[in-house]
Scaffold this active site. Structure first.
Site, PDB file in Angstrom:
ATOM      1  N   GLU A   1       0.851 -15.494  59.043  1.00  0.00           N
ATOM      2  CA  GLU A   1       0.434 -16.611  57.961  1.00  0.00           C
ATOM      3  C   GLU A   1       0.454 -17.849  58.580  1.00  0.00           C
ATOM      4  OE1 GLU A   1       2.591 -14.209  54.182  1.00  0.00           O
ATOM      5  OE2 GLU A   1       3.768 -14.377  55.897  1.00  0.00           O
TER       6      GLU A   1
ATOM      7  N   ASN B   1       7.494 -23.322  55.997  1.00  0.00           N
ATOM      8  CA  ASN B   1       7.495 -22.367  55.232  1.00  0.00           C
ATOM      9  C   ASN B   1       9.180 -22.329  54.695  1.00  0.00           C
ATOM     10  OD1 ASN B   1       7.669 -19.949  53.326  1.00  0.00           O
ATOM     11  ND2 ASN B   1       6.783 -18.729  55.233  1.00  0.00           N
TER      12      ASN B   1
ATOM     13  N   ARG C   1      13.241  -7.076  43.844  1.00  0.00           N
ATOM     14  CA  ARG C   1      12.722  -7.332  42.604  1.00  0.00           C
ATOM     15  C   ARG C   1      12.058  -5.992  42.277  1.00  0.00           C
ATOM     16  NH1 ARG C   1       8.440 -11.511  45.106  1.00  0.00           N
ATOM     17  NH2 ARG C   1       9.960 -11.033  46.730  1.00  0.00           N
TER      18      ARG C   1
ATOM     19  N   HIS D   1       0.709 -13.129  48.507  1.00  0.00           N
ATOM     20  CA  HIS D   1       0.778 -12.643  49.825  1.00  0.00           C
ATOM     21  C   HIS D   1      -0.740 -12.867  50.192  1.00  0.00           C
ATOM     22  CE1 HIS D   1       4.134  -9.867  48.900  1.00  0.00           C
ATOM     23  NE2 HIS D   1       4.829 -10.887  49.636  1.00  0.00           N
TER      24      HIS D   1
ATOM     25  N   ARG E   1       3.311 -23.213  53.274  1.00  0.00           N
ATOM     26  CA  ARG E   1       3.034 -22.351  52.477  1.00  0.00           C
ATOM     27  C   ARG E   1       3.485 -22.699  50.954  1.00  0.00           C
ATOM     28  NH1 ARG E   1       6.613 -16.894  51.764  1.00  0.00           N
ATOM     29  NH2 ARG E   1       5.132 -15.689  50.379  1.00  0.00           N
TER      30      ARG E   1
END
Length: 404
Positions: free
Chosen positions: A378, A8, A240, A180, A92
Site C-alpha cells: 500500500e 500511515n 470487528r 482496503h 493513507r
C-alpha cells in the site's frame, strides 16, 4: 535526490516510508520505519531498503505524547541525521466518502470535508488526519496528498453501490464504498506481471489481516467488495464483527441500554476474533491456542471467507483466479489451507507443499482455478499516487518547502 514521505498513522503509532524519485518517475524505497507506543512507551524504529537497522530508540512518555509529537521526532531524525527533506508527503486516508474518487492535493478545505467521515471510520480517520493537520500548520507550503482506501471501489456498478433504503440517504452519501482499496489497487497493477491472462479475467482477492475484506476484480477493476458504508461490514476481523444483523444493534440499544457511542466502541473494539475467542485478536495466538473458543473463532473466520467467496464469484459470474494478500493471507499457511480446501468446489486443486513453503502459486498445475499469494504494498501505491498528483497539479510549485 528528491524523496517522498509516506505516512500511515494509527491510534498509537505512525508508520512511515521514504521513497527516492529516480529517472522517468521510478520510485525506490529507502527507509521503512515507525514511531510506536505513542503516549505509553514511545519508540522509533527504522530499517533501510535491505532491512538493516537504522534506528532503535526509546523516548520518555511526555516527549512523545501524541501523533504531532511523533511526527516531529521522526521528522527531526530524518532531517538532522539522514539529511532527508521530503519534497512531498503522501497519506493513507481510510474514508473518502462520496467526494473523492482519486487522490487529491490537500488543503484545509479537504481536511474539513474528510472530518465529516470520522464517525464512519473511528479507528482510522481521526488518526489519518492528525499528521495532515500537524504538517499543514508547521509546513503550509509542503505538498500533501490524500490517498483513499475507498477510491478504488468507485468503479462499482449502481446496484452494487446502493442499500435498499430511501434514495435521499444514498444522495447524502449512505452507500456501499468498500475499503482496503490501496491494497487491491496494488494487486490489480501487479497481477498482470505474474499472470497476465488471469489479470484480464475474474479474480477474487482476499485481503486478510487484522482488518479483513475481499474484493471481486474484473479486468483489474473493482466490481464488488465485502465491506460497505463503514469498515465494520463483511468478514470478521481482529476486533470487528463483520456482517451482522442490524437488529443486533437495535437490541443492544433497546434491551441492553447501550448508547450509540457505547455500541460504536463495542463493534469496533470488542467483537471479531477477540470477542468470539475471548483469547486474542491476533491470529497467530489463536492458531497456537488449544482453547475451544479460539478454535471456534478460526473456524468462523474461514467459514465466512468461504461464504463471501461464493457471493463474489456470483457477482463475477464465474472465477478465473483467487489471490491471498495482507498479514494473515501472506503469512498463515494454515489459514490458507483451510480456506482453499473449503473452496475445492470451485475447481481448486491445492498444493500443500507449495503452500507450506509460501510459494507464489499454491495450487497444482491441473487446478482449474489458480491460487496465488501476492504480498501487498500500500505504501508504494501511496508514493506513486503522490508523485502523479505532484506532476499533474499546477498548484504544486517546484520551489516546495521541505519537511524538517
Amino acid at each position: 535526490m528528491d524523496t517522498i514521505l509516506v505516512v500511515n498513522a494509527g491510534s498509537s503509532s505512525v508508520k512511515f516510508q521514504i521513497f527516492a524519485i529516480e529517472g522517468e518517475g521510478r520510485l525506490r524505497r529507502q527507509i521503512k520505519g515507525q514511531m510506536d507506543g505513542i503516549g505509553s512507551r514511545p519508540r522509533l524504529r527504522a530499517v533501510d531498503a535491505n532491512g538493516d537497522p537504522l534506528a532503535e530508540r526509546a523516548y520518555q512518555i511526555e516527549s512523545v505524547s501524541d501523533i504531532p509529537a511523533a511526527m516531529a521526532v521522526a521528522g527531526a531524525w530524518l532531517r538532522d541525521e539522514l539529511r532527508i527533506n521530503p519534497m512531498a508527503v503522501g497519506h493513507r486516508v481510510v474514508h473518502g466518502g462520496p467526494d473523492y474518487e482519486r487522490p487529491v492535493l490537500i488543503d484545509y478545505g479537504v481536511v474539513s470535508r474528510l472530518e465529516r467521515y470520522v464517525a464512519l471510520a473511528p479507528l482510522h480517520q481521526p488518526h489519518n488526519l492528525a499528521p495532515i493537520r500537524s504538517l499543514l500548520a508547521n509546513f503550509p507550503s509542503l505538498p500533501q496528498v490524500a490517498c483513499f482506501d475507498t477510491a478504488f471501489h468507485r468503479t462499482h456498478g449502481t446496484v452494487a453501490d446502493y442499500y435498499a433504503i430511501p434514495y435521499q440517504l444514498h444522495a447524502e452519501g449512505v452507500r456501499r464504498y468498500g475499503f482496503h482499496g490501496l491494497s487491491y489497487e496494488y494487486i490489480a497493477r501487479t497481477l498482470p506481471q505474474i499472470a497476465p491472462d488471469v489479470a484480464k479475467g475474474r479474480v477474487i482477492v482476499a485481503h486478510l489481516g487484522s482488518g479483513a475484506s475481499m474484493c471481486a476484480l474484473k479486468g483489474g477493476r473493482s466490481v464488488e467488495s465485502t465491506m460497505g458504508f463503514t469498515a465494520l461490514d463483511g468478514l470478521p476481523m481482529g476486533t470487528r464483527p463483520g456482517q451482522i444483523d442490524p437488529g443486533v444493534v437495535l437490541y443492544l440499544i433497546s434491551e441492553k441500554g447501550m448508547s450509540a457511542s457505547n455500541v460504536q466502541d463495542f463493534l469496533y473494539r470488542s467483537c471479531g476474533l477477540k470477542g468470539l475467542s475471548g483469547v486474542s485478536n491476533d491470529m497467530r495466538q489463536l492458531e497456537a491456542s488449544n482453547d475451544p473458543h479460539a478454535i471456534l473463532a478460526i473456524e468462523y473466520f474461514v467459514y465466512r471467507i468461504c461464504l463471501n467467496a461464493g457471493m463474489l464469484a456470483a457477482a463475477l459470474q464465474g472465477l478465473d483466479a483467487f489471490v491471498f494478500t495482507a498479514g494473515i493471507g501472506e503469512n498463515s499457511a494454515g489459514i490458507r489451507s483451510r480456506i482453499v480446501e473449503q473452496l475445492a468446489w470451485l475447481g481448486i486443486a491445492f498444493d500443500p507443499v507449495a503452500n507450506a513453503s509460501h510459494a507464489r502459486l499454491i495450487s497444482r498445475s491441473d487446478s482449474r482455478i489458480p491460487v496465488y499469494v501476492v504480498p501487498t504494498d500500500e505504501e508504494l501505491m501511496i508514493a506513486q499516487h503522490t508523485l502523479s498528483v505532484l506532476l499533474n497539479s499546477p498548484s504544486s510549485s517546484p520551489n516546495r518547502e521541505r519537511v524538517s
